[in-house]
Design a protein around this motif. Structure first.
Motif, short mmCIF file in Angstrom:
data_model
loop_
_atom_site.label_atom_id
_atom_site.label_comp_id
_atom_site.label_asym_id
_atom_site.label_seq_id
_atom_site.Cartn_x
_atom_site.Cartn_y
_atom_site.Cartn_z
N UNK A 37 34.50 35.06 31.63
CA UNK A 37 34.92 34.63 32.64
C UNK A 37 33.72 34.56 34.06
N UNK A 38 33.61 33.73 34.76
CA UNK A 38 32.63 33.69 35.81
C UNK A 38 33.31 33.40 37.03
N UNK A 39 33.02 33.72 38.29
CA UNK A 39 33.37 33.39 39.63
C UNK A 39 32.62 32.93 40.65
N UNK A 40 33.21 32.60 41.75
CA UNK A 40 32.56 31.81 42.77
C UNK A 40 31.52 33.05 43.60
N UNK A 41 31.70 34.16 43.36
CA UNK A 41 30.92 35.29 43.70
C UNK A 41 29.60 35.62 43.06
N UNK A 42 29.63 34.95 41.86
CA UNK A 42 28.52 34.91 40.75
C UNK A 42 28.48 36.06 39.66
N UNK A 43 29.79 36.45 39.62
CA UNK A 43 30.09 37.39 38.31
C UNK A 43 30.09 36.75 37.27
N UNK A 44 29.80 37.53 36.24
CA UNK A 44 29.89 37.01 34.84
C UNK A 44 30.31 38.27 34.09
N UNK A 45 31.96 38.21 33.61
CA UNK A 45 32.62 39.44 33.21
C UNK A 45 32.82 38.95 31.62
N UNK A 46 32.86 39.96 31.00
CA UNK A 46 33.57 39.97 29.51
C UNK A 46 34.41 40.81 29.22
N UNK A 47 35.53 40.14 28.53
CA UNK A 47 36.69 41.09 28.21
C UNK A 47 36.60 41.08 26.47
N UNK A 48 36.69 42.36 26.13
CA UNK A 48 36.66 42.79 24.62
C UNK A 48 37.38 43.74 24.26
N UNK A 49 38.26 43.88 23.30
CA UNK A 49 38.92 44.98 22.97
C UNK A 49 39.76 45.68 24.26
#
Length: 367
Positions: A37-49
């Protein structure tokens, strides 16, 4: 033989987390083991397990498009700062600098490690294996408003002012095929079987091109521009998939008839605000829609409302994505919400039900 009535699917909340700003894009890996998932703040986040980890911290520049490669090896992200970043196994392996251009569209080839991304009026195709740009495609008449690869990787379709242009990936230098629209195409999607190409247009129409047929269908009668398009993988008795479209707060599902080969539409109504995303569950006619009213609606056989899912009460939802096997559904919110629902094993206990309108105020005809 006794006939059994199949109950609609039910989904229950499996996990919930939060990003620091508007969720701009979400995508599952091909194996379904990871959600990005990415955000308007510039984050790139991973959801796993069951855990959410940071791949890229927020830097104030929105990340607007993310996608996994067809084999899941690579993850690409593009956004406001003009950079296209590519990770392999959570390691950043390439950064393509294109400032001041804003990269808001990207897509991987479904058969190779070639990445197409928008740069103003151009689309560049970058090959991970060689580390080189293999093509620069000039749309010419406007900025690129959408792009989509055909499922066999042979064609790349690009949308913008006056319709769509389709390039053959085996000869990028050849003139593209032009699908002319008298306004602008703001959404574009190939059917999973590669037989049809649909464009959603600013003049409140949909154009559906059957490949190798010069006479497209045109659907009319919508209240506003066509924001979203989605094809089903499953096919009806006519041999064609369903096409779902959204305009403002309504959905119209298009089905090809057996006899006349025209397309008939039926309206699905429940949302009260602008719909931001629609998608069919892989392999079925089960349809999901997410809107700014804070609801994700699940439509049984793309005909009637089977369940509503809440979770973004402040500003509503911004997008959704099905797990590749269809047993989970993820959605992002405009206030940073990230939710994952899982398919219930019981298959009962729905939140709400409602009937769709009997017919859509829209027409589909050849031109």
């Amino acid at each position: 033989m006794k006939s059994s009535k199949v109950k609609p699917q039910e989904f229950n909340l499996h996990w919930r987390g939060t990003l620091s700003d508007y969720v701009t894009a979400i995508a599952w890996s091909p194996s379904g083991s990871t959600l990005v998932a990415s955000s308007a703040a510039g984050e790139v986040m991973l959801w796993h397990s069951g855990e959410l980890t940071t791949l890229q911290a927020g830097n104030g520049a929105s990340v607007d498009c993310i996608a996994f490669s067809q084999d899941g090896q690579f993850l690409a992200a593009g956004g406001q700062d003009g950079k296209v970043k590519i990770w392999r196994d959570r390691t950043l392996i390439a950064t393509l600098e294109h400032a001041p251009a804003w990269v808001d569209r990207l897509a991987w080839s479904p058969i190779s490690n070639q990445l197409a991304f928008s740069l103003g009026r151009d689309v560049q195709v970058w090959d991970v294996d060689t580390g080189k740009i293999t093509a620069t495609l000039n749309f010419d008449t406007s900025s690129v408003l959408g792009l989509d690869w055909r499922s066999d990787g042979q064609y790349l379709a690009i949308a913008g002012y006056q319709g769509a242009k389709i390039w053959h990936s085996q000869d990028w230098n050849d003139d593209p095929y032009a699908l002319i629209v008298p306004s602008a195409s703001v959404a574009i999607a190939w059917s999973p079987d590669g037989k049809y190409l649909a464009t959603g247009n600013l003049d409140r129409t949909i154009t559906v091109l059957e490949w190798n047929n010069p006479h497209p269908w045109v659907m009319r009668g919508f209240p506003g521009k066509i924001r979203q398009l989605a094809w089903s993988e499953a096919k009806t008795q006519s041999g064609a998939p369903l096409l779902a479209s959204s305009s403002v707060d309504g959905i119209v599902v298009w089905e090809q008839t057996d006899k006349s080969l025209s397309w008939e539409g039926r309206a699905l109504t429940h949302h009260t605000e602008v719909i931001q995303a629609i998608a069919f569950q892989p392999g079925s006619f089960f349809l999901a829609s997410a809107a700014e009213d804070g609801w994700v609606c699940l439509w049984h056989k793309a005909k009637r409302l089977a369940q509503t899912l809440a979770g973004a009460p402040d500003s509503g939802f911004s997008g959704l994505a099905w797990h590749p096997q269809g047993q989970q559904l993820a959605a992002g919110g405009q206030s940073g919400e990230l939710l994952i629902w899982s398919k219930s094993l019981r298959g009962q206990g729905f939140v709400s039900t409602a009937n769709a309108s009997p017919a859509a105020d829209a027409l589909g005809s050849r031109e």
